[in-house]
Design a protein around this motif. Structure first.
Motif, PDB file in Angstrom:
ATOM      1  N   ARG A   2      57.877  86.921  24.984  1.00 51.35           N
ATOM      2  CA  ARG A   2      56.577  86.718  25.608  1.00 51.35           C
ATOM      3  C   ARG A   2      56.316  85.236  25.836  1.00 51.35           C
ATOM      4  O   ARG A   2      56.544  84.405  24.965  1.00 51.35           O
ATOM      5  N   ARG A   8      52.714  81.958  31.857  1.00 51.23           N
ATOM      6  CA  ARG A   8      52.907  83.276  32.454  1.00 51.23           C
ATOM      7  C   ARG A   8      52.044  83.442  33.707  1.00 51.23           C
ATOM      8  O   ARG A   8      52.532  83.860  34.763  1.00 51.23           O
ATOM      9  N   TYR A  12      53.012  84.065  37.619  1.00 53.25           N
ATOM     10  CA  TYR A  12      52.442  85.169  38.401  1.00 53.25           C
ATOM     11  C   TYR A  12      51.805  84.647  39.683  1.00 53.25           C
ATOM     12  O   TYR A  12      51.993  85.209  40.763  1.00 53.25           O
ATOM     13  N   HIS A  69      62.579  81.193  27.965  1.00 51.55           N
ATOM     14  CA  HIS A  69      62.539  82.641  28.161  1.00 51.55           C
ATOM     15  C   HIS A  69      63.931  83.232  28.365  1.00 51.55           C
ATOM     16  O   HIS A  69      64.345  84.135  27.637  1.00 51.55           O
ATOM     17  N   ASN A  79      66.256  92.947  27.703  1.00 54.49           N
ATOM     18  CA  ASN A  79      66.034  93.004  29.145  1.00 54.49           C
ATOM     19  C   ASN A  79      67.113  92.259  29.948  1.00 54.49           C
ATOM     20  O   ASN A  79      66.800  91.615  30.940  1.00 54.49           O
ATOM     21  N   PRO A 128      57.428  92.964  38.881  1.00 56.26           N
ATOM     22  CA  PRO A 128      56.605  93.805  37.999  1.00 56.26           C
ATOM     23  C   PRO A 128      57.440  94.774  37.160  1.00 56.26           C
ATOM     24  O   PRO A 128      57.085  95.077  36.021  1.00 56.26           O
ATOM     25  N   HIS A 130      60.456  94.171  35.953  1.00 57.70           N
ATOM     26  CA  HIS A 130      61.012  93.359  34.871  1.00 57.70           C
ATOM     27  C   HIS A 130      59.970  93.150  33.766  1.00 57.70           C
ATOM     28  O   HIS A 130      60.284  93.256  32.580  1.00 57.70           O
ATOM     29  N   ILE A 131      58.754  92.884  34.160  1.00 58.42           N
ATOM     30  CA  ILE A 131      57.660  92.706  33.190  1.00 58.42           C
ATOM     31  C   ILE A 131      57.430  94.004  32.420  1.00 58.42           C
ATOM     32  O   ILE A 131      57.311  94.009  31.195  1.00 58.42           O
ATOM     33  N   TRP A 132      57.386  95.116  33.137  1.00 60.91           N
ATOM     34  CA  TRP A 132      57.158  96.414  32.502  1.00 60.91           C
ATOM     35  C   TRP A 132      58.265  96.733  31.502  1.00 60.91           C
ATOM     36  O   TRP A 132      58.001  97.175  30.382  1.00 60.91           O
ATOM     37  N   ARG A 135      57.826  94.576  28.365  1.00 61.34           N
ATOM     38  CA  ARG A 135      56.734  95.046  27.505  1.00 61.34           C
ATOM     39  C   ARG A 135      57.123  96.326  26.785  1.00 61.34           C
ATOM     40  O   ARG A 135      56.790  96.512  25.619  1.00 61.34           O
TER      41      ARG A 135
END
Length: 151
Positions: A2, A8, A12, A69, A79, A128, A130-132, A135
């Protein structure tokens, strides 16, 4: 892994503006050929200026993203597939942007343009996802560590 909220949200914002100005340029470029109106030529030029300026900022952000990151996430095993795809799309965008800006070849330019557009829209769709995935992975790790703590 994170990221800090300010970093972040900067990412975005930069990627959103790049996606919107890229799409805006594409529409304006098509319209200038169809409508032949001066406003579309000006809109296309303005979209490209904003897109190029934000692209420079995003290069700084992506460069800063590598140690905080990318490398940490790679070492932790999180990921990797979607992160590798994201890195590949970003690399293609950098190379094709360089080609569009510096190569004057009328043979290569259309290819560079289509590859740049394809990679840009693919990155916008992948971002999005990749973010999902990240998480979801982080949520599983938290559940696993909670269950290990209870036992």
């Amino acid at each position: 892994m994170r990221l800090k909220s300010s970093f972040r949200y900067s990412l975005y914002a930069a990627f959103s503006v790049l996606s919107l100005t890229g799409a805006g340029w594409l529409v304006a470029d098509w319209q200038k050929d169809v409508a032949g109106d001066e406003i579309w030529q000006m809109t296309a030029a303005n979209m490209l200026m904003v897109h190029g300026g934000v692209a420079m900022l995003s290069l700084l952000l992506v460069g800063a993203l590598i140690p905080v990151h990318v490398l940490r996430s790679w070492r932790s095993g999180g990921n990797r597939v979607s992160g590798s795809v994201m890195a590949a799309f970003n690399a293609v965008l950098v190379v094709t942007a360089f080609g569009l800006y510096y190569l004057g070849s009328e043979i290569v330019r259309p290819w560079m343009s289509w590859i740049h557009l394809g990679a840009g829209f693919a990155l916008a769709a992948m971002f999005p996802f990749h973010i999902w995935l990240g998480r979801r992975h982080r949520g599983r790790e938290q559940l696993r560590s909670r269950s290990e703590t209870k036992s």
